[in-house]
Design an enzyme around this catalytic site. Structure first.
Site, PDB file in Angstrom:
ATOM      1  N   CYS A  87       1.016  -1.232  -0.146  1.00 27.29           N
ATOM      2  CA  CYS A  87      -0.125  -0.087   0.053  1.00 27.29           C
ATOM      3  C   CYS A  87       0.961   1.364  -0.068  1.00 27.29           C
ATOM      4  O   CYS A  87       1.564   1.744   0.911  1.00 27.29           O
ATOM      5  CB  CYS A  87      -0.961   0.046   1.242  1.00 27.29           C
ATOM      6  SG  CYS A  87      -1.868   1.468   1.393  1.00 27.29           S
ATOM      7  N   CYS A 124      -0.083   4.042   2.732  1.00 31.63           N
ATOM      8  CA  CYS A 124       0.337   3.357   4.087  1.00 31.63           C
ATOM      9  C   CYS A 124       1.803   3.795   4.187  1.00 31.63           C
ATOM     10  O   CYS A 124       1.936   4.248   5.417  1.00 31.63           O
ATOM     11  CB  CYS A 124       0.021   1.857   4.053  1.00 31.63           C
ATOM     12  SG  CYS A 124      -1.596   1.251   3.898  1.00 31.63           S
TER      13      CYS A 124
END
Length: 260
Positions: free
Chosen positions: A149, A152
């Protein structure tokens, strides 16, 4: 240095040797002519010029022009000697400047590493196991994430700073959506995009959630409200740019005690 130069038309029959002594004898004997005196100038020890001689008009008083020239020359010499810069910088100062520059560069490098060198691994290493967080009586922030991600990874430094600031009052848990161990939690919290931050009170009840890339202040104010024991959080539902959980790379649990 300013100089006064005189052109003298002397008859050749005089046979003068134009030395200061002869010039003085000649002009003193001339009736009605201005008198001249030869002045021998001492060499300036700070100057590379050779010894020089000059003629000064002496007709009863010093010429005002001569005074002004000598005065301005003295002022200029004094000003240049008093306000002149050194030919080369002081070596000790240069060394100190270089040392300060190196220290500043190192400090910038270290601070940059602290701000941007935090990875998801650093967060998972400092995170609390989910089961322990639910049983210690503190409010909890649960982040659902994945190693692939991008958002993230981008938010990791901010999350780390907030965690370090509130870790004594709030639990921080990291749950990897690729781990099949957390299928139930994914359904329970309705995780569709990551990063997904769920804010739980002291009893484990969800107060709200924030999903995706949002201003850091959203996380800070929500965590601060949890730490203060408030009944609600400022941002109970906020969604920004996120990575879809449909891109999960599901893997089996290798360590039953793992919270990653």
């Amino acid at each position: 240095m300013a100089r006064l130069v005189f052109s003298l038309n002397l008859p050749s029959s005089h046979g003068f040797n134009l030395s200061p002594r002869n010039l003085q004898s000649f002009f003193v004997t001339q009736t009605g002519a201005p008198r001249f005196r030869a002045v021998r100038c001492k060499p300036n020890p700070e100057s590379s010029e050779t010894k020089q001689e000059k003629l000064v008009i002496d007709n009863g008083e010093t010429s005002s022009a001569s005074k002004e020239v000598e005065s301005s020359s003295s002022v200029a010499d004094s000003s240049s000697s008093s306000s002149g810069f050194p030919e080369s910088p002081n070596k000790d100062i240069n060394r100190r400047v270089a040392a300060v520059t190196v220290i500043a560069a190192l400090s910038l490098f270290v601070s940059t590493r602290l701000d941007f060198g935090i990875s998801l691994k650093d967060l998972t290493a400092s995170a609390l196991p989910y089961e322990e967080a639910l049983s210690n009586g503190k409010p909890t922030v649960v982040e659902f994430y994945a190693d692939w991600c991008e958002v993230c990874r981008e938010l990791a430094p901010d999350v780390y700073k907030i965690e370090q600031q509130y870790k004594d009052k709030v639990n921080f848990v990291m749950l990897n959506v690729d781990n099949t161990k957390w299928e139930q939690e994914l359904d329970e919290f309705g995780v569709e995009g990551i990063p997904h931050f769920a804010f739980l009170d002291r009893e484990g009840n969800e107060e709200g959630n924030v999903v995706g890339r949002l201003p850091r202040q959203y996380l800070v104010e929500n965590v601060n409200a949890l730490a203060a024991g408030k009944q609600s959080i400022p941002y109970a539902r906020a969604v920004g740019q996120y990575s879809s959980s449909e891109s999960r790379k599901v893997h089996q649990v290798t360590d039953p005690l793992s919270h990653g």
